[in-house]
Design an enzyme around this catalytic site. Structure first.
Site, PDB file in Angstrom:
ATOM      1  N   ASN A 199     -16.506  -7.087  -5.677  1.00 29.51           N
ATOM      2  CA  ASN A 199     -16.282  -5.436  -6.139  1.00 29.51           C
ATOM      3  C   ASN A 199     -15.666  -5.325  -7.259  1.00 29.51           C
ATOM      4  O   ASN A 199     -15.949  -4.413  -8.193  1.00 29.51           O
ATOM      5  CB  ASN A 199     -16.058  -4.521  -4.868  1.00 29.51           C
ATOM      6  CG  ASN A 199     -16.067  -3.005  -5.103  1.00 29.51           C
ATOM      7  OD1 ASN A 199     -14.632  -2.803  -5.329  1.00 29.51           O
ATOM      8  ND2 ASN A 199     -16.898  -2.525  -5.284  1.00 29.51           N
TER       9      ASN A 199
ATOM     10  N   GLY B 201     -12.774  -0.077   2.903  1.00 33.41           N
ATOM     11  CA  GLY B 201     -13.012  -1.534   2.810  1.00 33.41           C
ATOM     12  C   GLY B 201     -11.949  -2.309   1.989  1.00 33.41           C
ATOM     13  O   GLY B 201     -11.036  -1.862   1.552  1.00 33.41           O
ATOM     14  N   ASP B 202     -12.080  -3.573   2.181  1.00 33.74           N
ATOM     15  CA  ASP B 202     -11.460  -4.517   1.486  1.00 33.74           C
ATOM     16  C   ASP B 202     -12.167  -5.811   1.218  1.00 33.74           C
ATOM     17  O   ASP B 202     -13.321  -5.751   1.497  1.00 33.74           O
ATOM     18  CB  ASP B 202      -9.986  -4.833   2.017  1.00 33.74           C
ATOM     19  CG  ASP B 202      -8.895  -5.616   1.263  1.00 33.74           C
ATOM     20  OD1 ASP B 202      -8.590  -5.207   0.236  1.00 33.74           O
ATOM     21  OD2 ASP B 202      -8.530  -6.793   1.681  1.00 33.74           O
TER      22      ASP B 202
ATOM     23  N   GLN C 107       0.929  -1.271   0.072  1.00 40.56           N
ATOM     24  CA  GLN C 107       0.135   0.064   0.086  1.00 40.56           C
ATOM     25  C   GLN C 107       0.920   1.328  -0.031  1.00 40.56           C
ATOM     26  O   GLN C 107       0.417   2.678  -0.565  1.00 40.56           O
ATOM     27  CB  GLN C 107      -0.851   0.013   1.189  1.00 40.56           C
ATOM     28  CG  GLN C 107      -2.131   1.035   1.114  1.00 40.56           C
ATOM     29  CD  GLN C 107      -3.261   0.163   0.395  1.00 40.56           C
ATOM     30  OE1 GLN C 107      -3.698  -0.979   0.580  1.00 40.56           O
ATOM     31  NE2 GLN C 107      -4.004   1.145  -0.612  1.00 40.56           N
TER      32      GLN C 107
ATOM     33  N   LYS D 199       1.865   1.875  -3.665  1.00 40.80           N
ATOM     34  CA  LYS D 199       0.525   1.945  -4.556  1.00 40.80           C
ATOM     35  C   LYS D 199       0.141   3.495  -4.193  1.00 40.80           C
ATOM     36  O   LYS D 199      -0.398   4.191  -5.160  1.00 40.80           O
ATOM     37  CB  LYS D 199      -0.440   0.909  -4.069  1.00 40.80           C
ATOM     38  CG  LYS D 199      -1.666   1.143  -4.583  1.00 40.80           C
ATOM     39  CD  LYS D 199      -2.932   0.437  -4.221  1.00 40.80           C
ATOM     40  CE  LYS D 199      -2.505  -0.961  -4.312  1.00 40.80           C
ATOM     41  NZ  LYS D 199      -3.593  -1.938  -3.769  1.00 40.80           N
TER      42      LYS D 199
ATOM     43  N   SER E 238     -10.596   6.834  -2.883  1.00 40.21           N
ATOM     44  CA  SER E 238     -10.730   7.156  -1.578  1.00 40.21           C
ATOM     45  C   SER E 238     -10.051   8.654  -1.100  1.00 40.21           C
ATOM     46  O   SER E 238     -10.491   9.189  -0.178  1.00 40.21           O
ATOM     47  CB  SER E 238      -9.939   5.987  -0.813  1.00 40.21           C
ATOM     48  OG  SER E 238     -10.853   4.936  -0.707  1.00 40.21           O
TER      49      SER E 238
ATOM     50  N   THR F  85     -12.008   0.877  -8.181  1.00 43.95           N
ATOM     51  CA  THR F  85     -11.021  -0.172  -8.514  1.00 43.95           C
ATOM     52  C   THR F  85     -11.368  -0.780  -9.776  1.00 43.95           C
ATOM     53  O   THR F  85     -10.232  -0.890 -10.755  1.00 43.95           O
ATOM     54  CB  THR F  85     -10.762  -0.964  -7.297  1.00 43.95           C
ATOM     55  OG1 THR F  85     -10.753  -0.405  -6.051  1.00 43.95           O
ATOM     56  CG2 THR F  85      -9.551  -1.690  -7.575  1.00 43.95           C
TER      57      THR F  85
ATOM     58  N   LYS G 251      -2.638  -1.153   6.726  1.00 37.71           N
ATOM     59  CA  LYS G 251      -3.821  -2.119   6.237  1.00 37.71           C
ATOM     60  C   LYS G 251      -4.371  -2.554   7.582  1.00 37.71           C
ATOM     61  O   LYS G 251      -3.483  -2.281   8.525  1.00 37.71           O
ATOM     62  CB  LYS G 251      -3.135  -3.205   5.473  1.00 37.71           C
ATOM     63  CG  LYS G 251      -4.128  -3.870   4.597  1.00 37.71           C
ATOM     64  CD  LYS G 251      -4.694  -3.291   3.385  1.00 37.71           C
ATOM     65  CE  LYS G 251      -5.651  -4.101   2.838  1.00 37.71           C
ATOM     66  NZ  LYS G 251      -6.235  -3.665   1.505  1.00 37.71           N
TER      67      LYS G 251
END
Ligand code: NDP
Length: 443
Positions: free
Chosen positions: A239, A164-165, A110, A113, A375, A208, A125
């Protein structure tokens, strides 16, 4: 011994048993050899040692009571990895497979990214080994409330902003936001992926999957082709998979596969997304029901989506779902491009196989960055107390994904590794964070 090798050996020795974290650290650090060689100040300032050690890792008990009055205990995690360029930002995964090593791999990825998005967000995370499948609405609420009763101490709009994830969708974010507000009395953008009535951003749900397709299209265009008329294999049916399928179809491709953790469908006429949405988003059911809507489609619990002959593959389910065997099947069937919607869905052997067979390969940290980028746009809207239209957010997302593609391609070129987007993404993401860390002193 090279600086990279020295740090990697130490990461592996200091974090025993965290195999996904070792895998992610190895992939990133090995591609930074040339950059650290060229910039001796990184070694002098222990940048690699510091970037592989989280600022802090929080683990906590999450007790909750089921509908029969029986108490259960899960484990909660939040790993705050690096905030050199902005508040920690990263999702919360609710899945029985969650452990510290998985959260650390995701938090580490992350960092890079988030840096690639060009927006001011650090890396983090979290999640829990709680399994939301089959739980009642009340049980989900109970879990979310218990989880945030501890997590609230460590997060905040300018501190750490979870999202979310896997297993954490709009419902869970709503319950968590409500609990945070109740405990702290503060109404702030502490979570993203919120509902539209209380601070969510339009296009976040789609971001995404759409972003993955925008980047794929840009990569194909740079190589003289496009998605139009191409056949596509998507894995997953959550998703990311759903909105990747939607956008790819809009751009003229035909998506012929989707999967879940029990099986996969092959629909030669193109996936009927309305049927998938009804099963997965409305009824929270299994993909095996797809055949009821499309009798000509095939459903299978053996084999994998990668055995189908396609031009483009978009793995959108979970880590390590595309191994060497899958890569070999795709290459044999002349796949042209693979772009990762999920985080680290391809094993290192699969990535290597794609690259040595001249398949265009876009790694997740670049290809799926559209979610976290949007986000960050949700955070901007919350700070301004404004909301932008769907078209405004979508346009910004498109611009961000195009920039990411061109930045990673340029970084790869600069080091003589044209079209190696794994190296390009790692270098481009790393440099910004490393330079911010240098500027801020040894912290
Ligand atoms: P969802 O929970 O919505 O969907 C996950 C999908 O993958 C489901 O179809 C699920 O099947 C399947 N799946 C999950 N675990 C496994 C497994 N062990 N084996 C096979 N299939 C599995 O998650 P998302 O779509 O949000 O996330 C998918 C991936 O994308 C993850 O790697 C996530 O980290 C990554 N990602 C997500 C972002 C987002 O904005 N949502 C942003 C960036 C990355 P089933 O229905 O049976 O559980």
């Amino acid at each position: 011994m090279s600086y990279v090798k020295e740090v990697l050996d130490s990461v592996i020795a200091r974090n025993p048993g965290e195999k996904e974290f070792h895998q992610a650290a190895t992939e990133v650090l090995e591609s930074l050899e040339l950059v650290v060689e060229k910039n001796p100040q990184y070694r002098k300032n222990a940048i690699l040692e510091r970037i592989t050690e989280p600022d802090r890792q929080i683990m906590f008990r999450v007790p909750w009571i089921d509908d029969n009055g029986v108490a259960h205990v899960n484990r909660g995690f939040r790993v705050q990895f690096n905030n050199a360029i902005g508040p920690y930002k990263g999702g919360l995964r609710l899945h029985p497979s969650v452990n510290l090593g998985i959260i650390k791999f995701l938090g580490f990825e992350q960092i890079f990214k988030n840096s690639l998005t060009g927006l001011p967000i650090g890396g983090g995370k979290g999640g829990s080994d709680f399994d939301p499948k089959g739980k009642s609405d009340r049980e989900i609420f109970e879990f979310c409330r218990s989880f945030v009763t501890e997590l609230y101490k460590y997060i905040g709009a300018d501190v750490d902003v979870p999202a979310g994830d896997i297993g954490t969708g709009a419902r869970e974010i709503g319950y968590m936001f409500g609990t945070y507000k109740k405990i702290t009395g503060v109404y702030e953008g502490v979570l993203t992926g919120k509902g539209l009535t209380y601070g969510g951003s339009l296009a976040r749900t789609e971001a995404t999957g759409y972003g993955l397709v925008y980047l794929t299209e840009e990569m194909l265009k740079a190589h003289g082709t496009s998605l139009k008329g191409k056949t596509v294999a998507v894995s997953g049916s959550g998703n990311v998979a759903i909105y990747a399928t939607q956008k790819a179809t809009e751009l003229g491709a035909k998506v012929v596969t989707m999967s879940d953790s029990t099986g996969w469908v092959y629909d030669p006429d193109g996936i009927d997304l309305a049927a998938v949405k009804e099963i997965k988003e409305v009824r929270r059911g299994r993909l095996s029901e797809y055949k009821n809507a499309r009798p000509k489609a095939q459903y299978s619990t053996s084999g994998r989506v990668w055995q189908v002959a396609v031009d483009v593959a978009l793995p959108c389910a979970t880590q390590n779902e595309l191994d060497l065997e899958g890569a070999k099947m795709l290459v044999k069937n002349k796949v042209k491009a693979v772009a990762e919607g999920a985080n680290m869905p391809s094993t290192p052997e699969a990535v290597h196989y794609f690259q040595s067979n001249k398949v265009l390969f876009a790694p997740g940290k670049a290809a799926n960055a559209g979610g976290v980028a949007t986000s960050a746009l949700e955070m901007s809207q919350n700070s301004q107390r404004l909301s932008w239209t769907f078209a405004e957010v979508d346009e910004k997302l498109k611009g961000i994904m195009k920039n990411i593609y061109h930045n990673i391609a340029a970084a790869a070129n600069e080091f003589g590794m044209t079209d190696n987007f794994v190296v390009g993404a790692n270098i481009a993401g790393f440099k910004k964070v490393a330079d911010a860390m240098l500027a801020q002193g040894i912290q």
